[in-house]
Design a protein around this motif. Structure first.
Motif, short mmCIF file in Angstrom:
data_model
loop_
_atom_site.label_atom_id
_atom_site.label_comp_id
_atom_site.label_asym_id
_atom_site.label_seq_id
_atom_site.Cartn_x
_atom_site.Cartn_y
_atom_site.Cartn_z
N VAL A 38 -70.84 -5.01 -7.22
CA VAL A 38 -69.48 -5.48 -7.02
C VAL A 38 -69.21 -5.58 -5.52
O VAL A 38 -69.48 -4.64 -4.77
CB VAL A 38 -68.46 -4.52 -7.66
N GLY A 39 -68.67 -6.71 -5.11
CA GLY A 39 -68.34 -6.92 -3.71
C GLY A 39 -69.41 -7.72 -3.01
O GLY A 39 -70.46 -8.02 -3.57
N PRO A 40 -69.14 -8.09 -1.75
CA PRO A 40 -70.12 -8.87 -1.00
C PRO A 40 -71.37 -8.04 -0.71
O PRO A 40 -71.31 -6.82 -0.60
CB PRO A 40 -69.38 -9.25 0.28
N SER A 41 -72.49 -8.73 -0.57
CA SER A 41 -73.75 -8.04 -0.28
C SER A 41 -73.66 -7.31 1.05
O SER A 41 -73.04 -7.78 1.98
CB SER A 41 -74.91 -9.04 -0.22
N GLY A 42 -74.28 -6.16 1.09
CA GLY A 42 -74.28 -5.38 2.32
C GLY A 42 -74.10 -3.91 2.03
O GLY A 42 -74.11 -3.47 0.87
N PRO A 43 -73.92 -3.14 3.08
CA PRO A 43 -73.83 -1.69 2.88
C PRO A 43 -72.58 -1.24 2.13
O PRO A 43 -72.55 -0.18 1.54
CB PRO A 43 -73.86 -1.13 4.30
N GLY A 44 -71.53 -2.03 2.13
CA GLY A 44 -70.30 -1.64 1.46
C GLY A 44 -70.23 -2.06 0.00
O GLY A 44 -69.20 -1.86 -0.66
N GLN A 45 -71.30 -2.62 -0.53
CA GLN A 45 -71.29 -3.11 -1.91
C GLN A 45 -71.28 -1.94 -2.89
O GLN A 45 -72.02 -0.97 -2.73
CB GLN A 45 -72.50 -3.99 -2.16
N LEU A 46 -70.42 -2.03 -3.88
CA LEU A 46 -70.33 -1.00 -4.92
C LEU A 46 -71.34 -1.34 -6.01
O LEU A 46 -71.38 -2.47 -6.52
CB LEU A 46 -68.92 -0.97 -5.50
N ARG A 47 -72.18 -0.37 -6.36
CA ARG A 47 -73.22 -0.58 -7.38
C ARG A 47 -73.04 0.45 -8.48
O ARG A 47 -72.83 1.62 -8.21
CB ARG A 47 -74.60 -0.43 -6.76
N TYR A 48 -73.18 -0.03 -9.71
CA TYR A 48 -73.10 0.85 -10.87
C TYR A 48 -74.48 1.01 -11.47
O TYR A 48 -75.26 0.06 -11.54
CB TYR A 48 -72.16 0.27 -11.92
N GLY A 49 -74.79 2.23 -11.94
CA GLY A 49 -76.07 2.51 -12.56
C GLY A 49 -75.88 3.25 -13.87
O GLY A 49 -74.79 3.28 -14.44
N VAL A 50 -76.93 3.90 -14.32
CA VAL A 50 -76.91 4.61 -15.60
C VAL A 50 -76.06 5.87 -15.51
O VAL A 50 -75.27 6.16 -16.41
CB VAL A 50 -78.36 4.94 -16.05
N PHE A 51 -76.20 6.64 -14.44
CA PHE A 51 -75.53 7.93 -14.33
C PHE A 51 -74.41 7.96 -13.30
O PHE A 51 -74.02 9.03 -12.85
CB PHE A 51 -76.54 9.03 -14.00
#
Length: 187
Positions: A38-51
């Protein structure tokens, strides 16, 4: 080798196990694999995973950062993501039985077929959950004007699903292969 008919199923079960392990250690544990970005690519991008998601503690079940996504059903679907490591364990168990089938006896190949079928069903269920859960989340983030796209973890899960399907089919065919060692008889 005692049972070469077990080798293709053994290979595909191993490949599926490795792919599912990669998905199981996704964000927040390993930032290279995610299920939703979620959000623009880069260090501030929010990523969701399994846990969990970027910056959160790893735990079973979580709430999204978007308030429109914090329903009870979606929270329970994030709890169901525990099926990723369960499917990885089942694929690993099928691989171990496949080793027994390749080295010793046909019974190992039979058990590899049964366990790979169970791993296949588990992976199918969790892939459907991934696509529904993160499809809804992706749509809600996009409706709010935030760019969002599926992560590579969804496609790794799909790859594991295909590998388990091939592993099941090849191990089921391998059950009927030749398992007796050829003996050289000197006359």
């Amino acid at each position: 080798m005692a049972a070469s008919p077990a080798l293709p199923g053994l290979f595909f079960c191993f490949a599926a196990m490795v792919l599912l392990i990669f998905v199981s250690v996704s964000v927040p544990t390993w930032s290279k694999v995610s299920l939703l970005n979620v959000g623009p690519s880069g260090p501030g991008q929010l990523r969701y995973g399994v846990f969990g998601f970027t910056g959160s503690q790893a735990h079973i079940g979580y709430h999204f950062t978007n308030p429109h996504l914090n329903s009870r059903i979606l929270h329970h679907l994030t709890e169901a993501l525990i099926l990723h490591p369960i499917a990885a364990g089942l694929a690993g168990l099928a691989f171990l039985f496949g080793l027994c089938g390749a080295g010793y006896h046909r019974v190992g190949t039979i058990f590899m077929t049964l366990i790979s079928a169970l791993a296949l069903l588990t992976t199918l269920v969790v892939w459907i959950i991934d696509m529904i859960l993160f499809g809804i989340a992706r749509g809600r983030y996009r409706d709010a004007g935030t760019p969002a796209q599926y992560g590579n973890g969804n496609w790794l899960t799909l790859g594991a699903l295909v590998a388990l399907l091939l592993g099941f089919c090849t191990s089921a065919c391998g059950i009927f292969g030749r398992y007796r060692r050829r003996r050289d008889v000197a006359y």
